[in-house]
Design an enzyme around this catalytic site. Structure first.
Site, PDB file in Angstrom:
ATOM      1  N   ASP A 116     -19.042 -26.397  52.612  1.00  0.00           N
ATOM      2  CA  ASP A 116     -18.521 -27.335  51.617  1.00  0.00           C
ATOM      3  C   ASP A 116     -17.009 -27.329  51.740  1.00  0.00           C
ATOM      4  OD1 ASP A 116     -17.883 -28.877  49.440  1.00  0.00           O
ATOM      5  OD2 ASP A 116     -18.391 -27.347  47.955  1.00  0.00           O
ATOM      6  N   SER A 117     -16.502 -28.181  52.607  1.00  0.00           N
ATOM      7  CA  SER A 117     -15.067 -28.162  52.915  1.00  0.00           C
ATOM      8  C   SER A 117     -14.381 -29.411  52.397  1.00  0.00           C
ATOM      9  CB  SER A 117     -14.855 -28.067  54.430  1.00  0.00           C
ATOM     10  OG  SER A 117     -15.340 -29.247  55.050  1.00  0.00           O
TER      11      SER A 117
END
Length: 292
Positions: free
Chosen positions: A166-167
């Site tokens: 989850d960037s």
């Protein structure tokens, strides 16, 4: 260095302008600035908005609004977890707001949830201002490591059934998470039969980033696919996921489905939507297939 979030608040409105979506902007009316500071890695702004609840902004880019965050958090977590027949160990790279942890924790069969977040400042801000997401940290199966994700995976080879990245966008501290070496590191950290799911940018804006990445990692992974969700406060109202597997075929059909009790609590994900998320508009399918 990313943008200063306060510089983007003009006449009581926050205007998200970014180099990855030139010529367009997303604006939200600001009720009150809750915090603004710079961590060791990035500019952190949290404000209360008029209609979207509290909003987390990193380096000038909206990461979370309380109004629509579930559309992203549920899909990035449940697509790989329901595509895997029996996920026991799950690694989350990034995701400091806690939303992905919250969704992973809804799977009772998962025995261990590990988060590796490079910027502790995001975790601190979320626990204070985004409690509905940070509740993910309360699950006893969660262990948090404040360190670089690649280094952590190098130390944990063949360890995880599912890895979720989850960037933020591929600028600043997240730039390396959109490059082939990072995907190679995830592959080595997966167990056989494992699945990775990463934030995969927007089909309307970033096919020039998505297509080369999909092509390059297809050499290593057994299957590489692109799915997407709709979310109003992300650029162009859409964001995708790159879902790749080690030693298994397509992830388009779920191996299991939510219980009735779990489904009643979900706001976006469903078994039907799982399969539909992989059905792309013709222009995007042609681009990924190399037909355009």
């Amino acid at each position: 260095m990313g943008l200063n979030g306060m510089d983007l608040i003009i006449d009581g409105w926050f205007h998200e302008r970014g180099e990855l979506w030139p010529g367009q902007a997303m604006s939200l009316k600001v009720k009150k600035v809750l915090t603004h500071h710079r961590s060791d890695f990035q500019d952190i702004l949290v404000f209360e908005s008029e209609k979207h609840g509290n909003v987390l902004v990193l380096d000038g880019v909206i990461q979370v609004t309380e109004r629509d965050e579930f559309a992203y958090q549920e899909m990035i977590a449940h697509l790989p977890l329901f595509a895997h027949p029996n996920p026991k160990r799950v690694l989350v790279i990034g995701g400091g707001d806690g939303g992905v942890l919250r969704e992973v924790a809804k799977h009772p069969g998962v025995e261990e949830i590990v988060e590796c977040e490079i910027d502790e400042g995001v975790i601190i801000a979320s626990k204070q201002y985004l409690p509905s997401l940070a509740v993910g940290y309360d699950d006893p199966r969660v262990t948090v490591h404040i360190k670089d994700g690649v280094k952590f995976m190098e130390e944990n080879q063949s360890s995880f059934d599912v890895i979720i990245t989850d960037s933020s966008d591929p600028i600043g501290p997240a730039a390396g998470l959109f490059e082939t070496p990072f995907y190679n590191a995830m592959y080595k950290s997966l167990r056989d039969g494992g699945i990775v799911c990463t934030q995969g940018e927007c089909m309307w804006l970033h096919m020039d980033l998505i297509k080369p990445l999909v092509d390059s990692i297809s050499v290593t992974y057994s299957s590489v696919e692109y799915a997407y969700t709709t979310i109003p406060t992300y650029p162009s109202g859409q964001i995708g996921f790159i879902i790749a597997s080690k030693g298994r075929t397509s992830c388009k059909k779920p191996e299991s489905k939510p219980t009735d009790e779990m489904q009643a609590k979900l706001k976006y994900y469903s078994t039907e939507l799982h399969e539909a998320a992989f059905v792309l508009p013709a222009f995007a399918k042609r681009a990924l297939d190399g037909d355009s």
